[in-house]
Design a protein around this motif. Structure first.
Motif, PDB file in Angstrom:
ATOM      1  N   ASP A  59      -3.623   2.336  -8.682  1.00 12.75           N
ATOM      2  CA  ASP A  59      -3.891   1.157  -8.328  1.00 12.75           C
ATOM      3  C   ASP A  59      -4.845   0.951  -7.259  1.00 12.75           C
ATOM      4  N   ALA A  60      -5.021   1.963  -6.312  1.00  9.86           N
ATOM      5  CA  ALA A  60      -5.881   2.023  -5.133  1.00  9.86           C
ATOM      6  C   ALA A  60      -7.533   2.005  -5.801  1.00  9.86           C
TER       7      ALA A  60
ATOM      8  N   PRO B  48      -5.333   0.268   7.185  1.00 10.63           N
ATOM      9  CA  PRO B  48      -6.459   0.816   6.376  1.00 10.63           C
ATOM     10  C   PRO B  48      -7.376   1.651   7.127  1.00 10.63           C
TER      11      PRO B  48
ATOM     12  N   ASP C 217      -3.289   4.957  -1.481  1.00  9.98           N
ATOM     13  CA  ASP C 217      -4.200   4.082  -0.793  1.00  9.98           C
ATOM     14  C   ASP C 217      -4.790   4.820   0.390  1.00  9.98           C
TER      15      ASP C 217
ATOM     16  N   ARG D 160       1.015  -1.203  -0.015  1.00  9.39           N
ATOM     17  CA  ARG D 160       0.016  -0.202  -0.059  1.00  9.39           C
ATOM     18  C   ARG D 160       0.898   1.245   0.102  1.00  9.39           C
TER      19      ARG D 160
ATOM     20  N   THR E 133      -2.358   6.755  -6.602  1.00 13.39           N
ATOM     21  CA  THR E 133      -3.855   6.355  -6.342  1.00 13.39           C
ATOM     22  C   THR E 133      -4.347   5.645  -7.433  1.00 13.39           C
TER      23      THR E 133
ATOM     24  N   ARG F  45      -8.575  -0.908  -7.235  1.00 18.43           N
ATOM     25  CA  ARG F  45      -8.926  -1.930  -6.494  1.00 18.43           C
ATOM     26  C   ARG F  45     -10.307  -1.722  -5.624  1.00 18.43           C
ATOM     27  N   SER F  46     -10.916  -0.312  -5.598  1.00 16.86           N
ATOM     28  CA  SER F  46     -11.735   0.174  -4.971  1.00 16.86           C
ATOM     29  C   SER F  46     -13.198   0.216  -5.820  1.00 16.86           C
TER      30      SER F  46
ATOM     31  N   VAL G 185      -7.627   6.807  -0.862  1.00 13.19           N
ATOM     32  CA  VAL G 185      -8.898   6.311  -1.632  1.00 13.19           C
ATOM     33  C   VAL G 185      -9.651   5.641  -0.433  1.00 13.19           C
ATOM     34  N   GLU G 186      -8.807   5.118   0.633  1.00 12.12           N
ATOM     35  CA  GLU G 186      -9.618   4.282   1.653  1.00 12.12           C
ATOM     36  C   GLU G 186     -10.541   5.616   2.447  1.00 12.12           C
TER      37      GLU G 186
END
Length: 550
Positions: free
Chosen positions: A57-58, A199, A30, A26, A55, A61-62, A33-34
């Motif tokens: 890849d994050a 996270p 990340d 991470r 951001t 995945r989101s 985005v989280e």
């Protein structure tokens, strides 16, 4: 002293396990985005292939939808519209330097409309913050300075651990009345660096409510109850606060005529017996408002556009309800009530006595009749707007560039419902309508959206046709091909002729046709009902309306 912890967020078993054993790989991005997920974001705006560093890849995945527009200004206008339509925070991701600056007009538009936009912008590496010249790419010596006078608040991050708190604070600021754009700046190296932080799982960014002071409500209610000729001017703040129903109830309670500003269109029913419709529209409506012995102004600062260049001269007592303290009594002395429109109108309804006035509706009808004139036939501008109104579903929002047709629409177009007519009144665009309509379509893909532009604005924003086509968005773009701002013949030289706008749309794979006044309703109805984007080009010069004189 004991503290009650029952209302604090709790971790689930899975969240606790992830906190103790963070997933590998991470980055600081990340955490961005989280945090957005934790705050309830669903859609993020930016440009394709260039989200904030760290951001990409994050985001992949989101569950967040990444709405990539062709330009940063387009992404900004889209975020503005998304915030207006949903009332939720619209997130805008920007790269440092030129990318950020390109979105500045859109953020100014969002500020003028009090649209909740969260701009998350990359910055040069942390070592380069604080002024000076370090030779980084896209470096601005003080990037924040370009935005500080536009946005509501600025939040600077220097370490990864600050990311969740900074974004949550900005989110709360954007949603606290008056809503508006906010700015979060994060160094690129912080975004791209690995992190072992757990996270992000639980955040609280509940906006503060803005209630009126009860003693001011009592005085305002007494003034309105005892008034002989009360009247109301309602602005965009009523729409943003979802207070149209309370406005109608109050107007009926005290028998007060209601005029809406251009930004407040739809806040009061167009055909209601007490409706003065859009203001300013003519001298007779203005005289009725100026002669009110108590004038309730709610959700507007009575700025330059609203008051025809500050010529409005009310002669009675003013009660001014405004969520933006900077606008309160800024242009006219009043009993100033710093409050969200919904809360203030709600308290007034609980406090004011019923006031009967059988002449109020008669005075409204007389003012409207005098403005229209006896036996006056509608001109081509009115007929064009009637055709648009007949085709556009009542629930469909429309976004208007500053065209001559728009100046007529401000005065004579029936928005039918709140929050369905938006125009570039703050920064004036340019090229606002199409990307804004795209933002609204991302908010609700099941409702057709209308954009209205002149030729010049169409050329500025045509690149966004690629976005509408790629996403299959239900956006219909009506372009009034009025010739644009062409130089006189002796200055035109041998340059290329104006482009064929129908062919231009076809080049993006978007269905387009050249319409005419007599077929506009049928053509527009068909375009709005068809899936995906479409373009209609309406030739013919439309003259600008002179407020109060036409």
């Amino acid at each position: 002293m004991s503290h009650d912890h029952d209302d604090r967020p709790r971790l689930t078993a899975a969240q606790a396990e992830a906190a103790l054993n963070p997933p590998p790989g991470r980055l600081g991005g990340d955490l961005v985005v989280e945090t957005l997920q934790g705050l309830g974001a669903t859609t993020v705006f930016g440009v394709p292939g260039a989200p904030v560093p760290g951001t990409a890849d994050a985001l992949d995945r989101s569950p967040l939808t990444y709405a990539g527009l062709a330009t940063e200004s387009g992404a900004g206008f889209a975020a503005d519209a998304y915030g207006r339509i949903t009332g939720e925070v619209a997130t805008l991701l920007l790269t440092a330097g030129p990318g950020a600056l390109a979105a500045l007009p859109a953020l100014q538009e969002a500020a003028a409309a009090s649209a909740p936009v969260l701009a998350v912008c990359a910055q040069v590496p942390a070592a380069g913050l604080g002024g000076g010249r370090h030779g980084y790419r896209r470096e601005l010596r003080d990037q924040q300075a370009s935005f500080r006078d536009v946005v509501k608040s600025v939040h600077t991050v220097r370490t990864a651990s600050q990311i969740p708190s900074a974004i949550a604070a900005a989110w709360e600021s954007a949603l606290t009345a008056p809503h508006g754009p906010v700015w979060v700046e994060i160094p690129e190296d912080v975004l791209s660096a690995g992190t072992a932080l757990p996270p992000v799982s639980a955040l609280d960014a509940t906006p503060r409510e803005l209630y009126p002071r009860p003693e001011l409500t009592l005085v305002a209610a007494d003034l309105l109850t005892r008034a002989e000729r009360p009247a109301v001017i309602a602005g965009g703040g009523v729409v943003r606060a979802d207070a149209s129903g309370k406005l109608r109830a109050l107007a009926e309670r005290i028998s007060a005529p209601v005029a809406t500003t251009y930004g407040g269109k739809g806040a009061f029913p167009w055909t209601h017996p007490l409706s003065l419709r859009s203001w300013p529209a003519g001298p007779h409506t203005t005289e009725l408002l100026e002669s009110a012995d108590v004038l309730l102004v709610v959700g507007t600062g009575l700025g330059e556009l609203t008051t025809e260049g500050r010529t409005f001269a009310p002669r009675g007592r003013i009660v001014h309800i405004e969520a933006d303290a900077g606008k309160l009594e800024a242009n006219h002395p009043a009993l100033g009530i710093h409050s969200d429109a919904r809360e203030a109108l709600d308290d007034l309804l609980d406090t004011v006595d019923r006031r009967e006035d059988p002449t109020a509706a008669e005075r409204v009808r007389a003012a409207l009749d005098q403005h229209r004139g006896p036996g006056q036939e509608p001109g081509p501008e009115q007929r064009t707007l009637d055709a648009v109104r007949a085709a556009l579903p009542a629930a469909s929002p429309g976004f208007w560039d500053l065209t001559p047709l728009t100046t007529w629409a401000w005065a004579v177009f029936d928005a039918r419902r709140p929050n369905t007519m938006h125009s570039a009144q703050g920064a004036g665009g340019p090229g606002y309508a199409l990307p804004a309509a795209i933002g609204a379509a991302f908010a609700d893909r099941g409702t057709p959206v209308l954009a209205v532009s002149g030729r010049d604005d169409a050329l500025r924003s045509a690149a966004e046709l690629s976005t509408a086509a790629r996403q299959g968005l239900p956006v219909t773009w009506l372009i009034t091909d009025d010739g644009g701002h062409e130089p006189p013949p002796e200055e035109q030289g041998a340059g290329p002729a104006a482009p064929d706008l129908v062919a231009l749309a076809a080049a993006f794979g978007v269905p387009a046709l050249r319409t005419a006044p007599e077929s506009l309703t049928a053509d527009l109805t068909g375009a709005l009902r068809a899936p995906g984007p479409s373009v209609l080009v309406l030739p013919g010069r439309i003259r600008s309306r002179t407020p109060g004189r036409d």
